[in-house]
Every structure is written in C-alpha cells, then in structure tokens.
Design an enzyme around this catalytic site. Sequence first.
Site, PDB file in Angstrom:
ATOM      1  N   TYR A  81      42.518  40.004  44.701  1.00 35.02           N
ATOM      2  CA  TYR A  81      42.505  41.384  44.231  1.00 35.02           C
ATOM      3  C   TYR A  81      41.934  42.305  45.311  1.00 35.02           C
ATOM      4  O   TYR A  81      41.054  41.913  46.086  1.00 35.02           O
ATOM      5  CB  TYR A  81      41.676  41.531  42.953  1.00 35.02           C
ATOM      6  CG  TYR A  81      42.364  41.027  41.718  1.00 35.02           C
ATOM      7  CD1 TYR A  81      43.353  41.779  41.096  1.00 35.02           C
ATOM      8  CD2 TYR A  81      42.036  39.792  41.168  1.00 35.02           C
ATOM      9  CE1 TYR A  81      43.991  41.323  39.954  1.00 35.02           C
ATOM     10  CE2 TYR A  81      42.662  39.322  40.027  1.00 35.02           C
ATOM     11  CZ  TYR A  81      43.639  40.101  39.422  1.00 35.02           C
ATOM     12  OH  TYR A  81      44.269  39.639  38.296  1.00 35.02           O
ATOM     13  N   GLU A  82      42.394  43.535  45.311  1.00 30.17           N
ATOM     14  CA  GLU A  82      42.030  44.509  46.334  1.00 30.17           C
ATOM     15  C   GLU A  82      40.540  44.799  46.384  1.00 30.17           C
ATOM     16  O   GLU A  82      40.010  45.208  47.418  1.00 30.17           O
ATOM     17  CB  GLU A  82      42.813  45.803  46.070  1.00 30.17           C
ATOM     18  CG  GLU A  82      42.668  46.877  47.106  1.00 30.17           C
ATOM     19  CD  GLU A  82      43.531  48.078  46.789  1.00 30.17           C
ATOM     20  OE1 GLU A  82      43.242  49.159  47.336  1.00 30.17           O
ATOM     21  OE2 GLU A  82      44.489  47.951  46.014  1.00 30.17           O
ATOM     22  N   SER A  83      39.840  44.577  45.289  1.00 26.78           N
ATOM     23  CA  SER A  83      38.412  44.874  45.231  1.00 26.78           C
ATOM     24  C   SER A  83      37.564  43.903  46.035  1.00 26.78           C
ATOM     25  O   SER A  83      36.359  44.103  46.187  1.00 26.78           O
ATOM     26  CB  SER A  83      37.938  44.866  43.774  1.00 26.78           C
ATOM     27  OG  SER A  83      38.308  43.652  43.141  1.00 26.78           O
ATOM     28  N   GLY A  84      38.164  42.835  46.554  1.00 25.76           N
ATOM     29  CA  GLY A  84      37.428  41.870  47.353  1.00 25.76           C
ATOM     30  C   GLY A  84      37.335  40.498  46.732  1.00 25.76           C
ATOM     31  O   GLY A  84      36.695  39.598  47.291  1.00 25.76           O
ATOM     32  N   GLY A 161      45.888  50.071  48.698  1.00 25.00           N
ATOM     33  CA  GLY A 161      46.016  49.082  49.759  1.00 25.00           C
ATOM     34  C   GLY A 161      47.446  48.720  50.094  1.00 25.00           C
ATOM     35  O   GLY A 161      47.689  47.829  50.922  1.00 25.00           O
TER      36      GLY A 161
END
Length: 286
Positions: A81-84, A161
Amino acid sequence: MNTSPTTTGAPAPSTAEAPHGPGTTTPAAATAADYTQTELIVCAAAKMLAGKGTVFAGIGLPTLAVDLAHRTVNPDVELIYESGVSGAHPEAMAEGIADSVVVSGAEAVVTMQALFGYVLQGGNVDVGFLGAAQIDRHGSLNTSVIGDWEKPQVRLPGSGGATDIMANAGEIFVIIRRHDHSSFPAALDFVTSPSPVRAREAGVGIQPQGHGVSVVITPLGVLRREDTYGELVLTHVHPGVTVDEVRAATGWDLQVADDVRTTAEPTAEEVRLLREEIDRVRLYLR
C-alpha cells in the site's frame, strides 16, 4: 469491420476466459442474474493476478481484486500500500491506504520515502494496480481533470503515487468503471501518468523502467498491450457484448485481436466471497 492482429508476446491468461474443449471442467458459474457488472470486472482482474508476485494496489476495485486473488488463484501474492505498508495481510477490507487494518499483521511498515525509493523505484513491484478517469490508446492515464485545466468540468484527486507506479512497476493493470468516449478519448484532457510512449515522445527526463499499462478491464471487455510502445488491443469481450459495441464505445480506431474470446463468468464461490467475506458492507461493490 477492420481488425488488427495482436502484437507478439505472452497470450492472454487462460484463467480470464471461458474454457473450451471436450472434458473441460470448471467451477460452477453464476448465472447472469447472480452477479453484477462490477463483480464480473473484479473477478476477471483477480484471475489475471495468478502467478504475480508483488502488487502495489490502489484502494477500491483493485483492493477487491487482490483480496479475491489471494483467496483463490494466488495465495502467495504480496500486497503493498502507498502508505508504506509492505506485505500486507488485511484483517478486513481496507477503506483507505492508511486504514489500520492494512497494518495489522503486515510484513513491514516503512516510510513512504523508503517505499517509493527502495521498493518501487528499486524494481521490486511486479504489478501496479490503478484506476483512472481516462485512458488513451497507449495507456496514459488521466486522474487530474475532466475538461479544461483552468475551468474543468470535474477536478479529480490527481496523481497520488500513480505517476511513480506507472514508471517503475513491472506492468500496470487498470480497472475502469466506464467504457465510452469520455473515458476512452482520442486525446486525454490531461496526462497525469504518461505511458512509455508519451514519455519517449517528450524526450526529456529519465525514461520509465516499467512496461506501462498491460491490461485494462472495463465494463465491456479486456484490452491488452503487450508491446511496450504499442497500442491497446481488444482481446476479450464480456458475456453479451460484441466487438462492434466495444469499438463504437472507444474514441479511437481500436485494434482487435484475431481470436477475441469471451471473459469467463464469475463462479458462484467468487461471488459469495466478494459479498459475504470481502466487501460485506458494499463499499465498492455496486
């Protein structure tokens, strides 16, 4: 009707098409009254994730497709996921990239700089799974505005992203809820995430290392792009849809494979999983 052959490369995944031949056995398909258009799209996308390793998934229909693939054709798929969050094992359906359910049980949680700088730009993502408002013949995406930039009809969330994912993932899958001239125009209203073709034409900056869009799943069928610098080609139509209908709904002269196939209908078990275990609140299913 003029048709063009597919470009060379791997054939469309057999798991996304209706099987043929004597003695073929498959799970029971749901009837037309038993599944929705959205469920058909998600099931087709999930089947195409068979054998894929690492998937960078956006929220929405991509989330459903990856979850369904994990439960059916690809239990080893690794979700980012883009949040890390890397190696996510969501305990429930994620409603956002920072939802706490994507963190619990994850293999790692890193900064966004580390995720994009080392994982994505390091070439460690097999598939980027995105949505879009518009897509062109070479797979460039618009998620910024519909209409004129200064006075748009609709202002969209923007890149997030997606631009980095487009440039650095091994390939890109796109799910789009509409298939008409506004979603598949001859020219995008705005290029948010340029395809390798668009990047090469610009002739500046670092060229993308990824293939760009390889698969687009729409309400009418499946388009594939096997040549990095080629166009999208219609390879599958959904049950009840004709090739002529897909071409008429596309804003350019869409190339068509010589052997267009029919997308496999969802099985009763796939529909049950989507409704009863994955999206029980119908957040994304419609």
